[in-house]
Scaffold this active site. Structure first.
Site, mmCIF file in Angstrom:
data_model
loop_
_atom_site.group_PDB
_atom_site.id
_atom_site.type_symbol
_atom_site.label_atom_id
_atom_site.label_comp_id
_atom_site.label_asym_id
_atom_site.label_seq_id
_atom_site.Cartn_x
_atom_site.Cartn_y
_atom_site.Cartn_z
ATOM 1 N N LYS A 1 -13.437 15.825 48.286
ATOM 2 C CA LYS A 1 -13.038 16.927 47.528
ATOM 3 C C LYS A 1 -11.885 16.149 46.372
ATOM 4 O O LYS A 1 -12.137 16.140 45.130
ATOM 5 C CB LYS A 1 -11.610 17.030 48.706
ATOM 6 C CG LYS A 1 -12.274 18.084 49.671
ATOM 7 C CD LYS A 1 -11.222 19.346 50.267
ATOM 8 C CE LYS A 1 -10.103 18.494 50.803
ATOM 9 N NZ LYS A 1 -10.735 17.855 52.041
ATOM 10 N N ARG B 1 -5.141 25.215 53.217
ATOM 11 C CA ARG B 1 -5.859 24.087 54.767
ATOM 12 C C ARG B 1 -5.472 25.042 56.058
ATOM 13 O O ARG B 1 -5.998 24.985 57.152
ATOM 14 C CB ARG B 1 -4.878 22.665 55.184
ATOM 15 C CG ARG B 1 -5.621 22.139 54.705
ATOM 16 C CD ARG B 1 -5.093 20.546 55.195
ATOM 17 N NE ARG B 1 -5.705 19.133 55.517
ATOM 18 C CZ ARG B 1 -5.664 18.872 54.295
ATOM 19 N NH1 ARG B 1 -5.160 18.802 53.180
ATOM 20 N NH2 ARG B 1 -6.041 17.694 54.376
ATOM 21 N N ARG C 1 -12.733 3.754 52.946
ATOM 22 C CA ARG C 1 -11.793 4.560 51.742
ATOM 23 C C ARG C 1 -11.052 4.164 51.484
ATOM 24 O O ARG C 1 -10.088 3.108 51.811
ATOM 25 C CB ARG C 1 -11.837 6.268 52.272
ATOM 26 C CG ARG C 1 -10.365 6.660 51.023
ATOM 27 C CD ARG C 1 -10.807 8.328 51.336
ATOM 28 N NE ARG C 1 -9.959 8.565 52.289
ATOM 29 C CZ ARG C 1 -9.635 10.011 52.335
ATOM 30 N NH1 ARG C 1 -10.105 10.978 51.772
ATOM 31 N NH2 ARG C 1 -8.988 10.091 53.453
ATOM 32 N N ARG D 1 -4.813 4.359 53.159
ATOM 33 C CA ARG D 1 -3.958 5.386 53.416
ATOM 34 C C ARG D 1 -4.361 4.947 55.232
ATOM 35 O O ARG D 1 -5.175 4.958 56.107
ATOM 36 C CB ARG D 1 -4.893 6.614 53.610
ATOM 37 C CG ARG D 1 -4.722 7.163 52.573
ATOM 38 C CD ARG D 1 -5.128 8.005 51.985
ATOM 39 N NE ARG D 1 -5.368 9.312 53.076
ATOM 40 C CZ ARG D 1 -5.613 10.893 53.169
ATOM 41 N NH1 ARG D 1 -6.340 11.194 52.099
ATOM 42 N NH2 ARG D 1 -5.431 11.250 54.183
ATOM 43 N N ARG E 1 -7.446 14.139 62.962
ATOM 44 C CA ARG E 1 -7.648 15.032 61.143
ATOM 45 C C ARG E 1 -8.928 15.776 61.587
ATOM 46 O O ARG E 1 -8.949 17.200 60.919
ATOM 47 C CB ARG E 1 -7.497 14.673 60.100
ATOM 48 C CG ARG E 1 -6.191 13.743 59.997
ATOM 49 C CD ARG E 1 -6.461 12.458 59.054
ATOM 50 N NE ARG E 1 -6.642 12.875 57.914
ATOM 51 C CZ ARG E 1 -7.402 12.247 57.134
ATOM 52 N NH1 ARG E 1 -7.445 10.628 57.156
ATOM 53 N NH2 ARG E 1 -7.380 12.004 55.888
HETATM 54 P P1 AMP Z 1 -4.946 14.762 52.027
HETATM 55 O O1 AMP Z 1 -4.871 14.128 51.439
HETATM 56 O O2 AMP Z 1 -5.391 16.389 51.680
HETATM 57 O O3 AMP Z 1 -6.389 14.751 53.587
HETATM 58 O O4 AMP Z 1 -3.623 15.261 52.798
HETATM 59 C C1 AMP Z 1 -2.819 14.139 53.975
HETATM 60 C C2 AMP Z 1 -1.953 14.714 55.164
HETATM 61 O O5 AMP Z 1 -1.514 15.337 54.007
HETATM 62 C C3 AMP Z 1 -3.002 16.106 55.798
HETATM 63 O O6 AMP Z 1 -3.515 15.746 57.252
HETATM 64 C C4 AMP Z 1 -1.606 16.730 56.398
HETATM 65 O O7 AMP Z 1 -0.770 15.948 57.465
HETATM 66 C C5 AMP Z 1 -0.650 16.809 55.331
HETATM 67 N N1 AMP Z 1 -1.238 17.897 54.330
HETATM 68 C C6 AMP Z 1 -1.700 17.934 53.354
HETATM 69 N N2 AMP Z 1 -2.503 18.816 52.156
HETATM 70 C C7 AMP Z 1 -2.360 19.883 53.667
HETATM 71 C C8 AMP Z 1 -1.584 21.266 53.681
HETATM 72 N N3 AMP Z 1 -2.490 22.073 52.539
HETATM 73 N N4 AMP Z 1 -1.081 21.606 55.006
HETATM 74 C C9 AMP Z 1 -0.475 20.804 55.430
HETATM 75 N N5 AMP Z 1 -0.626 19.740 55.608
HETATM 76 C C10 AMP Z 1 -1.320 18.498 54.688
#
Ligand code: AMP
Length: 204
Positions: free
Chosen positions: A13, A88, A122, A151, A162
């Site tokens: 994404k 999400r 990554r 990360r 996750r």
């Molecule tokens: P990402 O970079 O999109 O993988 O997001 C990293 C982490 O941030 C996720 O594993 C969640 O813990 C939190 N996070 C990001 N976006 C959301 C969302 N829309 N709802 C809830 N938690 C989020």
């Protein structure tokens, strides 16, 4: 165009969002990036979000919805935006429906085995650019020169959680948007460029 990028962690994404945003001039709104920036700055929001992120859990809906609601009200989002990592959960999608009308949901579909390999290799840059160790072996960003990092939530145990969270809470959004008739699937099992070429075709 108001676009949502949907897909499991590691589906690509972020990589697609950077390219789409550059090509079409759409603001890229990545809730994960917002949290990481807040964690880096040591804000209260960052400290709160980190307790969930480090475990691979979702940050509570009300917190995320408020961030997105404030962001999409900004003048640069007047003609559209690109949401990456939001919504999400069904509750987030319903809240978003109250705020605005989404034109298109791009679901990036990737095989499970590939996801794990992608996440473990990554590497990230603060500027939003992401790399994979199989195709990029430097430790600084090709775009801005800043040091790359892995990360904290890209470790094997957290990734497992996750992916479970994705299956339970996020995958139902595919059906949610299919029913609205605005979802398209894109094959994300290929290179970033091949996937992007498909996305460009469908945005024509
Ligand atoms: P990402 O970079 O999109 O993988 O997001 C990293 C982490 O941030 C996720 O594993 C969640 O813990 C939190 N996070 C990001 N976006 C959301 C969302 N829309 N709802 C809830 N938690 C989020």
């Amino acid at each position: 165009m108001k676009i949502i990028l949907l897909g499991a962690p590691g589906a690509g994404k972020g990589s697609q969002a950077v390219k789409i945003s550059a090509e079409y001039g759409l603001p890229h709104i990545a809730t994960g990036d917002v949290f990481r920036a807040n964690i880096a700055k040591g804000t209260e929001l960052g400290k709160y979000a980190q307790t969930f992120i480090d475990k691979g859990e979702l940050v509570p809906d009300d917190v995320v919805v408020k961030i997105v609601a404030d962001r999409i009200k900004q003048p640069d989002c007047k003609n559209g935006f690109l949401l990456d990592g939001f919504p999400r959960t069904i509750a987030q999608a319903q809240a978003l429906d109250q705020l605005t009308e989404i034109d298109l949901v791009i679901n990036i579909d990737v095989r499970f085995e590939l996801i794990v390999a992608r996440i473990s290799g990554r590497r990230m840059c603060e500027c939003g650019q992401t790399y994979h160790i199989s195709t990029y072996d430097k430790d600084t960003c090709a775009k801005c020169g800043k040091p790359l990092y892995q990360r904290k939530d890209d470790t094997e145990e957290t990734v497992k959680n996750r992916l479970e969270v994705y299956q339970k809470q996020t995958a139902p959004l595919i059906e949610y948007y299919k029913k609205k008739g605005i979802l398209v699937d894109v094959d994300g099992n290929r290179t970033v460029q091949a996937t992007f070429d498909d996305i460009k075709e469908l945005l024509k």
